[in-house]
Design a protein around this motif. Sequence first.
Motif, PDB file in Angstrom:
ATOM      1  N   LEU A  16     -10.796  -2.404  -8.358  1.00 42.96           N
ATOM      2  CA  LEU A  16      -9.445  -2.765  -7.938  1.00 42.96           C
ATOM      3  C   LEU A  16      -8.426  -1.754  -8.440  1.00 42.96           C
ATOM      4  O   LEU A  16      -8.516  -1.262  -9.562  1.00 42.96           O
ATOM      5  N   TRP A  17      -7.459  -1.463  -7.592  1.00 37.18           N
ATOM      6  CA  TRP A  17      -6.356  -0.590  -7.998  1.00 37.18           C
ATOM      7  C   TRP A  17      -5.372  -1.348  -8.888  1.00 37.18           C
ATOM      8  O   TRP A  17      -4.817  -0.773  -9.820  1.00 37.18           O
ATOM      9  N   ALA A  18      -5.119  -2.603  -8.556  1.00 41.54           N
ATOM     10  CA  ALA A  18      -4.114  -3.400  -9.268  1.00 41.54           C
ATOM     11  C   ALA A  18      -4.751  -4.691  -9.766  1.00 41.54           C
ATOM     12  O   ALA A  18      -5.660  -5.237  -9.127  1.00 41.54           O
ATOM     13  N   ILE A  60       0.841  -1.199   0.000  1.00 42.51           N
ATOM     14  CA  ILE A  60       0.000   0.000   0.000  1.00 42.51           C
ATOM     15  C   ILE A  60       0.874   1.247   0.000  1.00 42.51           C
ATOM     16  O   ILE A  60       1.852   1.330   0.745  1.00 42.51           O
ATOM     17  N   ASN A  61       0.519   2.189  -0.835  1.00 38.60           N
ATOM     18  CA  ASN A  61       1.226   3.460  -0.929  1.00 38.60           C
ATOM     19  C   ASN A  61       0.363   4.556  -0.288  1.00 38.60           C
ATOM     20  O   ASN A  61      -0.633   4.993  -0.862  1.00 38.60           O
ATOM     21  N   ILE A  62       0.766   4.963   0.920  1.00 36.55           N
ATOM     22  CA  ILE A  62       0.003   6.005   1.616  1.00 36.55           C
ATOM     23  C   ILE A  62       0.237   7.343   0.915  1.00 36.55           C
ATOM     24  O   ILE A  62       1.371   7.779   0.725  1.00 36.55           O
ATOM     25  N   GLY A  63      -0.822   7.977   0.527  1.00 36.70           N
ATOM     26  CA  GLY A  63      -0.712   9.263  -0.142  1.00 36.70           C
ATOM     27  C   GLY A  63      -0.457   9.163  -1.624  1.00 36.70           C
ATOM     28  O   GLY A  63      -0.216  10.179  -2.279  1.00 36.70           O
ATOM     29  N   GLY A  64      -0.512   7.960  -2.172  1.00 38.75           N
ATOM     30  CA  GLY A  64      -0.247   7.803  -3.594  1.00 38.75           C
ATOM     31  C   GLY A  64      -1.494   7.672  -4.443  1.00 38.75           C
ATOM     32  O   GLY A  64      -1.415   7.489  -5.657  1.00 38.75           O
ATOM     33  N   GLY A  65      -2.663   7.771  -3.819  1.00 36.70           N
ATOM     34  CA  GLY A  65      -3.910   7.613  -4.552  1.00 36.70           C
ATOM     35  C   GLY A  65      -4.484   8.926  -5.038  1.00 36.70           C
ATOM     36  O   GLY A  65      -3.809   9.967  -5.047  1.00 36.70           O
ATOM     37  N   ASP A  66      -5.738   8.886  -5.437  1.00 41.84           N
ATOM     38  CA  ASP A  66      -6.412  10.091  -5.906  1.00 41.84           C
ATOM     39  C   ASP A  66      -6.557  11.092  -4.760  1.00 41.84           C
ATOM     40  O   ASP A  66      -6.684  10.722  -3.587  1.00 41.84           O
ATOM     41  N   SER A  67      -6.542  12.355  -5.089  1.00 43.53           N
ATOM     42  CA  SER A  67      -6.684  13.417  -4.086  1.00 43.53           C
ATOM     43  C   SER A  67      -8.150  13.819  -3.941  1.00 43.53           C
ATOM     44  O   SER A  67      -8.958  13.633  -4.854  1.00 43.53           O
ATOM     45  N   PHE A  68      -8.486  14.335  -2.763  1.00 45.41           N
ATOM     46  CA  PHE A  68      -9.841  14.838  -2.523  1.00 45.41           C
ATOM     47  C   PHE A  68      -9.753  16.167  -1.770  1.00 45.41           C
ATOM     48  O   PHE A  68      -8.779  16.428  -1.059  1.00 45.41           O
ATOM     49  N   THR A  69     -10.745  17.004  -1.951  1.00 43.11           N
ATOM     50  CA  THR A  69     -10.752  18.347  -1.380  1.00 43.11           C
ATOM     51  C   THR A  69     -11.932  18.499  -0.441  1.00 43.11           C
ATOM     52  O   THR A  69     -13.043  18.042  -0.726  1.00 43.11           O
ATOM     53  N   THR A  76      -6.796  19.912   0.715  1.00 43.97           N
ATOM     54  CA  THR A  76      -6.625  18.822  -0.250  1.00 43.97           C
ATOM     55  C   THR A  76      -5.730  17.731   0.346  1.00 43.97           C
ATOM     56  O   THR A  76      -4.648  18.020   0.869  1.00 43.97           O
ATOM     57  N   LYS A  77      -6.173  16.520   0.265  1.00 44.28           N
ATOM     58  CA  LYS A  77      -5.416  15.369   0.741  1.00 44.28           C
ATOM     59  C   LYS A  77      -5.379  14.296  -0.351  1.00 44.28           C
ATOM     60  O   LYS A  77      -6.288  14.200  -1.174  1.00 44.28           O
ATOM     61  N   SER A  78      -4.309  13.520  -0.307  1.00 40.87           N
ATOM     62  CA  SER A  78      -4.187  12.389  -1.243  1.00 40.87           C
ATOM     63  C   SER A  78      -4.614  11.108  -0.543  1.00 40.87           C
ATOM     64  O   SER A  78      -4.327  10.902   0.645  1.00 40.87           O
ATOM     65  N   GLY A  79      -5.271  10.265  -1.284  1.00 40.88           N
ATOM     66  CA  GLY A  79      -5.762   9.015  -0.732  1.00 40.88           C
ATOM     67  C   GLY A  79      -4.723   7.907  -0.755  1.00 40.88           C
ATOM     68  O   GLY A  79      -3.534   8.137  -0.963  1.00 40.88           O
ATOM     69  N   VAL A  80      -5.183   6.719  -0.535  1.00 38.43           N
ATOM     70  CA  VAL A  80      -4.332   5.533  -0.460  1.00 38.43           C
ATOM     71  C   VAL A  80      -4.396   4.777  -1.791  1.00 38.43           C
ATOM     72  O   VAL A  80      -5.469   4.619  -2.377  1.00 38.43           O
ATOM     73  N   LYS A  81      -3.227   4.322  -2.251  1.00 37.89           N
ATOM     74  CA  LYS A  81      -3.177   3.519  -3.465  1.00 37.89           C
ATOM     75  C   LYS A  81      -2.663   2.113  -3.129  1.00 37.89           C
ATOM     76  O   LYS A  81      -1.675   1.971  -2.408  1.00 37.89           O
ATOM     77  N   ILE A  82      -3.350   1.114  -3.625  1.00 37.93           N
ATOM     78  CA  ILE A  82      -2.941  -0.276  -3.410  1.00 37.93           C
ATOM     79  C   ILE A  82      -2.141  -0.742  -4.620  1.00 37.93           C
ATOM     80  O   ILE A  82      -2.670  -0.831  -5.725  1.00 37.93           O
ATOM     81  N   ASN A  83      -0.855  -0.994  -4.399  1.00 40.86           N
ATOM     82  CA  ASN A  83      -0.002  -1.463  -5.494  1.00 40.86           C
ATOM     83  C   ASN A  83      -0.148  -2.958  -5.751  1.00 40.86           C
ATOM     84  O   ASN A  83       0.033  -3.421  -6.875  1.00 40.86           O
ATOM     85  N   ASN A  84      -0.443  -3.722  -4.684  1.00 48.12           N
ATOM     86  CA  ASN A  84      -0.554  -5.162  -4.839  1.00 48.12           C
ATOM     87  C   ASN A  84      -1.470  -5.713  -3.755  1.00 48.12           C
ATOM     88  O   ASN A  84      -1.357  -5.344  -2.585  1.00 48.12           O
ATOM     89  N   TYR A  85      -2.378  -6.585  -4.162  1.00 46.20           N
ATOM     90  CA  TYR A  85      -3.258  -7.253  -3.207  1.00 46.20           C
ATOM     91  C   TYR A  85      -2.609  -8.552  -2.729  1.00 46.20           C
ATOM     92  O   TYR A  85      -1.912  -9.221  -3.495  1.00 46.20           O
TER      93      TYR A  85
END
Length: 217
Positions: free
Chosen positions: A169-171, A90-99, A107-116
Motif C-alpha cells: 500500500l502507498w498510504a 491519485i497523484n499522476i506522476g508522483g510515484g517512483d520513476s522507472f527507466t 525515464t517516467k514517473s509512476g502513479v502515487k496513491i495518496n488515499n484509498y
Amino acid sequence: NIGVSGRFTYDFSNRYFTEFNFGYNGSEKFDKGHRWGFFPSFGIGWTPSNEEFWTGSILEKFSNLRFRLTYGSIGNDEIGSERFFYLSNINIGGGDSFTSGYDFDKTKSGVKINNYPNSEIGWEISYKTNFGIDIGLLKGDLTIMADIFKEIRTNILQPRADVPTSMGLWATPLTNVGKAKGTGFDISIDYNHIFNNDLWMIGRTNFTFAKSKFEFY
C-alpha cells in the motif's frame, strides 16, 4: 453540507424545565450510506426555591436553588484532510520513476496513491453528560454554580496501526476506530453587592479540573 436543527422548550410555573434539541446533518465527505447523522440532546431542570414550601428561614438563607441535567450527542465531520473519503486520491506522476528504452534514456514517473477509497468512514460522535447545581446565598448577592461533566468520543479517525508492508500500500488506510473519554468538574462563585448609589462590588472566581484519555488508540 446540509442540515436542519430544532429546539423545543417547556417551562411549568418557573419551577420545572425541559428542553429537547436535535440536529440532522449531511456531509459531502462521507459516502451516501454514512452521510447523514441524527444528533439529539435533552435537558431537565428543577428550581425548588420557587416551590410554595420554600419560605421563611430557608428562603432567607437560600434565595435560589436549581438542579440541571443534560445529555446529548454531537457529530463532527472535520476529521481529516481528505475532502471525499469514499473516493481515491491519485497523484499522476508522483510515484517512483522507472527507466526504459534502447539506451535506457527514457525515464517516467509512476502513479502515487495518496488515499484509498473507504465508503465506511462516517461521523465522529461525542456523547456528553452534565449535571449542575445553582445556589443563591446572602439574598442573591452570592451565587455558586457547580457542574460535573463527562464526554465519550467515538469513531475517531485514525490510521490503522498494523498493516503489513507485503500488502504494497502507498498510504495507510484510515478508519473510525479511536475512542476517548473525558471527565471533570467546574465551580464558579460570583459576588455582587450594591452598598449605595455610588459604591458597588463584583467579584468572580472559578476552578476547573478536567482529565481525558484514549480508551482505544
